[in-house]
Write a protein that holds these residues in place. Sequence first.
Motif, PDB file in Angstrom:
ATOM      1  N   ALA A   1       0.828  -1.206   0.000  1.00  0.00           N
ATOM      2  CA  ALA A   1       0.000   0.000   0.000  1.00  0.00           C
ATOM      3  C   ALA A   1       0.860   1.252   0.000  1.00  0.00           C
ATOM      4  O   ALA A   1       0.587   2.215  -0.735  1.00  0.00           O
ATOM      5  N   TYR A   2       1.912   1.250   0.814  1.00  0.00           N
ATOM      6  CA  TYR A   2       2.782   2.434   0.875  1.00  0.00           C
ATOM      7  C   TYR A   2       3.526   2.640  -0.439  1.00  0.00           C
ATOM      8  O   TYR A   2       3.710   3.771  -0.894  1.00  0.00           O
ATOM      9  N   ALA A   3       3.954   1.542  -1.069  1.00  0.00           N
ATOM     10  CA  ALA A   3       4.641   1.657  -2.359  1.00  0.00           C
ATOM     11  C   ALA A   3       3.713   2.239  -3.419  1.00  0.00           C
ATOM     12  O   ALA A   3       4.153   3.014  -4.279  1.00  0.00           O
ATOM     13  N   ALA A   4       2.420   1.898  -3.362  1.00  0.00           N
ATOM     14  CA  ALA A   4       1.464   2.447  -4.323  1.00  0.00           C
ATOM     15  C   ALA A   4       1.237   3.935  -4.080  1.00  0.00           C
ATOM     16  O   ALA A   4       1.154   4.732  -5.029  1.00  0.00           O
ATOM     17  N   VAL A   5       1.132   4.313  -2.810  1.00  0.00           N
ATOM     18  CA  VAL A   5       0.931   5.735  -2.483  1.00  0.00           C
ATOM     19  C   VAL A   5       2.154   6.561  -2.875  1.00  0.00           C
ATOM     20  O   VAL A   5       2.024   7.700  -3.324  1.00  0.00           O
ATOM     21  N   ARG A   6       3.330   5.987  -2.741  1.00  0.00           N
ATOM     22  CA  ARG A   6       4.589   6.669  -3.094  1.00  0.00           C
ATOM     23  C   ARG A   6       5.143   6.098  -4.404  1.00  0.00           C
ATOM     24  O   ARG A   6       6.324   5.785  -4.503  1.00  0.00           O
TER      25      ARG A   6
ATOM     26  N   ALA B   1     -13.836  11.842  -2.702  1.00  0.00           N
ATOM     27  CA  ALA B   1     -13.440  11.991  -1.301  1.00  0.00           C
ATOM     28  C   ALA B   1     -12.386  13.078  -1.143  1.00  0.00           C
ATOM     29  O   ALA B   1     -12.427  13.871  -0.192  1.00  0.00           O
ATOM     30  N   ARG B   2     -11.461  13.147  -2.079  1.00  0.00           N
ATOM     31  CA  ARG B   2     -10.456  14.208  -2.024  1.00  0.00           C
ATOM     32  C   ARG B   2     -11.082  15.577  -2.245  1.00  0.00           C
ATOM     33  O   ARG B   2     -10.709  16.563  -1.601  1.00  0.00           O
ATOM     34  N   ALA B   3     -12.068  15.616  -3.151  1.00  0.00           N
ATOM     35  CA  ALA B   3     -12.728  16.890  -3.445  1.00  0.00           C
ATOM     36  C   ALA B   3     -13.507  17.411  -2.235  1.00  0.00           C
ATOM     37  O   ALA B   3     -13.711  18.623  -2.094  1.00  0.00           O
ATOM     38  N   LYS B   4     -13.950  16.505  -1.371  1.00  0.00           N
ATOM     39  CA  LYS B   4     -14.681  16.922  -0.163  1.00  0.00           C
ATOM     40  C   LYS B   4     -13.751  17.490   0.906  1.00  0.00           C
ATOM     41  O   LYS B   4     -14.221  17.950   1.948  1.00  0.00           O
TER      42      LYS B   4
ATOM     43  N   SER C   1      -8.647  14.416   4.379  1.00  0.00           N
ATOM     44  CA  SER C   1      -7.190  14.306   4.348  1.00  0.00           C
ATOM     45  C   SER C   1      -6.762  13.078   3.546  1.00  0.00           C
ATOM     46  O   SER C   1      -7.498  12.090   3.446  1.00  0.00           O
ATOM     47  N   GLU C   2      -5.550  13.153   2.991  1.00  0.00           N
ATOM     48  CA  GLU C   2      -5.071  12.082   2.121  1.00  0.00           C
ATOM     49  C   GLU C   2      -4.985  10.744   2.849  1.00  0.00           C
ATOM     50  O   GLU C   2      -5.396   9.712   2.308  1.00  0.00           O
ATOM     51  N   TRP C   3      -4.478  10.745   4.075  1.00  0.00           N
ATOM     52  CA  TRP C   3      -4.366   9.483   4.807  1.00  0.00           C
ATOM     53  C   TRP C   3      -5.728   8.923   5.181  1.00  0.00           C
ATOM     54  O   TRP C   3      -5.919   7.710   5.237  1.00  0.00           O
ATOM     55  N   ALA C   4      -6.717   9.823   5.432  1.00  0.00           N
ATOM     56  CA  ALA C   4      -8.075   9.345   5.715  1.00  0.00           C
ATOM     57  C   ALA C   4      -8.674   8.701   4.468  1.00  0.00           C
ATOM     58  O   ALA C   4      -9.375   7.694   4.550  1.00  0.00           O
ATOM     59  N   VAL C   5      -8.402   9.277   3.312  1.00  0.00           N
ATOM     60  CA  VAL C   5      -8.879   8.696   2.053  1.00  0.00           C
ATOM     61  C   VAL C   5      -8.268   7.314   1.846  1.00  0.00           C
ATOM     62  O   VAL C   5      -8.949   6.350   1.470  1.00  0.00           O
TER      63      VAL C   5
END
Length: 306
Positions: free
Chosen positions: A118-123, A208-211, A214-218
């Motif tokens: 998951a972290y590799a995908a986010v980064r 969700a980002r448009a609302k 926060s990125e980590w909450a998404v």
Amino acid sequence: MIQYILRRAVQSLIVLLGALLISFVILRVVPGDPALMMLSDLATPEDIERMRAALGVDQSVWLQLGIFLKQVATGDFGMSYRNQVPALDLVLSYLPATFELAVAALGLTIVVSVPLGAYAAVRKGSWVDNMLSGFALIGQSVPVFWLGIMLILVVSVQFRLLPTSGRGGLSHLILPAVTLAAAQVALVSRIMRSSMLEVMRQDYIRTARAKGISEWAVILRHALRNAFAPVVTVLGLQVGTLLGGAIITETVFAWPGAGNLLVNSIGARDYPVVQAMVVISALVFVITNLIVDIIYVLLDPRVTYS
């Protein structure tokens, strides 16, 4: 869902019957006579024939198959040729060690691969992502037996940090679990990364980002759960791989599990024990995949089984 489970139960019976038939045929095709292996070189032809009659292997193959299926239907796999105890009881006495190793390896796979993927995908494109790609390639290429031997030489022999073999406390479990989990971590982390990348491109993530979330909450509330669904399926399929890989790992680390028992039983042509192991392994695989299908529905309500 109830109808689906009942249908899968019927399919499971067919799978178990197929596993029984395949194991029965393969064991009889492989060269070797259990009577010869149980007697000394000084045994006479009469001794061999008496032993074959005592083991029941002097009957025709079809009669042996009929007797075997009747025994299995009543939960009786017969007596172990070598140990002279009920084959099922013998296998069940060895299974806890194998399940302990497999569960430890599966837990290690989940704990390491899911966050890493998951972290590799986010980064994506970062050094973490590149490191994961290299690790996944190496992890899936290295043979299990070679990795186990290298860990013993370095960790146990060179630095004397952990025991080299046997089953005891946590210290005895670490090296076999790491060896067995290495290839699974490499595979599952890559799948988790690909699944996360796919989910992160979905419309509901952009919403969700448009609302203003926060990125980590998404990531934690919306992306991770949906990305984990395909990983659950892969983990279910890997249970069979873990049980199969445990045979090699148990041999390398002298782990007293069902894998060692199976290898020795095949060498001794101990038909009842091998057939009991095959049925139990098939049963575990079938039940695991049924559980995975149910979990998949819980993770993604859009999935239905009819």
